[in-house]
Design an enzyme around this catalytic site. Structure first.
Site, PDB file in Angstrom:
ATOM      1  N   ALA A   1      -8.518  32.129  -4.126  1.00  0.00           N
ATOM      2  CA  ALA A   1      -8.162  33.179  -5.084  1.00  0.00           C
ATOM      3  C   ALA A   1      -6.658  33.310  -5.338  1.00  0.00           C
ATOM      4  O   ALA A   1      -6.228  34.266  -5.984  1.00  0.00           O
ATOM      5  CB  ALA A   1      -8.739  34.530  -4.681  1.00  0.00           C
ATOM      6  N   ALA A   2      -5.877  32.338  -4.881  1.00  0.00           N
ATOM      7  CA  ALA A   2      -4.439  32.362  -5.220  1.00  0.00           C
ATOM      8  C   ALA A   2      -4.290  32.311  -6.744  1.00  0.00           C
ATOM      9  O   ALA A   2      -3.481  33.029  -7.333  1.00  0.00           O
ATOM     10  CB  ALA A   2      -3.732  31.172  -4.596  1.00  0.00           C
ATOM     11  N   GLY A   3      -5.103  31.466  -7.360  1.00  0.00           N
ATOM     12  CA  GLY A   3      -5.049  31.337  -8.816  1.00  0.00           C
ATOM     13  C   GLY A   3      -5.464  32.629  -9.507  1.00  0.00           C
ATOM     14  O   GLY A   3      -4.876  33.024 -10.521  1.00  0.00           O
ATOM     15  N   ASP A   4      -6.481  33.296  -8.975  1.00  0.00           N
ATOM     16  CA  ASP A   4      -6.948  34.563  -9.575  1.00  0.00           C
ATOM     17  C   ASP A   4      -5.845  35.615  -9.498  1.00  0.00           C
ATOM     18  O   ASP A   4      -5.607  36.366 -10.451  1.00  0.00           O
ATOM     19  CB  ASP A   4      -8.191  35.076  -8.838  1.00  0.00           C
ATOM     20  CG  ASP A   4      -9.354  34.093  -8.955  1.00  0.00           C
ATOM     21  OD1 ASP A   4      -9.424  33.385  -9.968  1.00  0.00           O
ATOM     22  OD2 ASP A   4     -10.176  34.047  -8.024  1.00  0.00           O
TER      23      ASP A   4
END
Ligand code: ATP
Ligand code: RIB
Length: 304
Positions: free
Chosen positions: A250-253
């Site tokens: 979830a780094a991208g989220d």
């Protein structure tokens, strides 16, 4: 900082099963796991949580199953202050993501779409009301849902930001007019055939993304290298903030939610991507998906 911004997210809502092991097993191999936990996730729900935790007024548009996980996922969205009036709760099982987490924080994920696969494109489009400032979408629902949601937003003058996860060759021509198109490295390769390893390949890939989607900006998420921004003329690379990596899930989220909000607030894509990098650096330092999303105060405390 962002409390006057009204957002909607159309996307997936999953229960994540996170299983940690020293490494990924090879074919036919069984390995001892080190730990496991269940956590609320799904790219759509994570991004909605990211927006809400930063203070924005956030509405989730999606679907969970009529099961135990569905109740937990819905409760979790509500606990985060998200408007769930457009999350339906019926039909098949809730979405589930089985995440194998290797030492060092890298992951591999298998997603069972469940109820996410039953979102009605027209209902999603109708839930995008003209009082909104921002729409976030990802590719973890069926293409028709994304296409109709984006069209509905653009017709109403709402800024649409597209997170291109998970990797697939999505028909970008069907979402022309979005403001930002933002894939990670493997998603960039899936959409353009080019892996963004250096500046030249980043420009080539970004040009294809802009040609296909007619977006204003292509923002490539580059993991520990930070991100790049291409506006049709120049490419700028914004380095990541140093962080102790525990779990990259979830780094991208987290990046996309923070970047999109700051873009609405400031109108400046570079400060938006800097805030995105700060949010991403916090997300990788924490376990889980939804739990990784930072508050505005946490972002303001990040310095080089
Ligand atoms: P995921 O699919 O795991 O949610 P992603 O692959 O979509 O993530 P990444 O490019 O890995 O996205 O990470 C998003 C952002 O998080 C990066 O652009 C960067 O700002 C930040 N980030 C990622 N990895 C690191 C790291 N090792 N150190 C600091 N920041 C990082
Ligand atoms: O982007 C991270 C998310 O991808 C996880 O929460 C998991 O549900 C998968 O959908």
């Amino acid at each position: 900082m962002y409390k006057n911004i009204r957002c909607a997210v159309v996307g997936s809502i999953n229960m994540d099963l996170i299983l940690s092991a020293d490494r990924i097993p090879v074919e036919g191999e069984s390995l001892p796991g080190n730990n496991y936990s269940y956590a609320c996730g799904g790219k759509g729900a994570n991004q909605a949580t990211g927006l809400a935790r930063l203070g924005a007024k956030t509405k989730m548009i999606g679907k969970v199953g009529d099961d135990q996980n569905g109740k937990k996922l819905l409760d979790n969205l509500k606990t985060n202050g998200i408007d769930t009036s457009c999350v339906s709760c019926e039909g098949s099982q809730s979405g589930l993501a089985a995440i194998i987490l290797e030492k060092g924080g890298k992951n591999r994920i298998i997603v069972f779409e469940g109820a996410n696969g039953e979102i009605d494109p027209d209902e999603a489009a109708d839930a995008i009301t003209d009082d909104l400032d921002l729409l976030l979408v990802q590719f973890e629902t069926h293409n028709g849902v994304v296409i109709k949601a984006v069209k509905s937003a653009i017709d109403k003058g709402i800024v649409a930001v597209v997170d291109c996860g998970p990797a697939k060759n999505f028909p970008l021509e069907e979402i022309q007019g979005v403001t930002v198109i933002s894939p990670n490295e493997s998603e960039t390769k899936a959409l353009t055939g080019i892996y963004p390893e250096d500046e030249k390949s980043m420009i080539e890939a970004s040009k294809i993304l802009l040609q296909r989607s007619k977006a204003k900006y292509a923002v490539l998420k580059l993991g520990e290298r930070g991100c790049s921004v291409y506006d049709g003329k120049d490419l700028r690379i914004l380095p990541a903030y140093e962080s102790e990596v525990v779990d990259t899930t979830a780094a991208g989220d987290s990046f996309t939610a923070a970047m999109a909000l700051e873009l609405i607030r400031s109108g400046d894509i570079y400060s938006a991507c800097d805030i995105g990098n700060k949010a991403g650096s916090i997300a990788v330092s924490r376990m889980g998906a939804d739990a990784s999303m930072p508050t505005a105060d946490e972002i303001l405390n990040i310095r080089r």
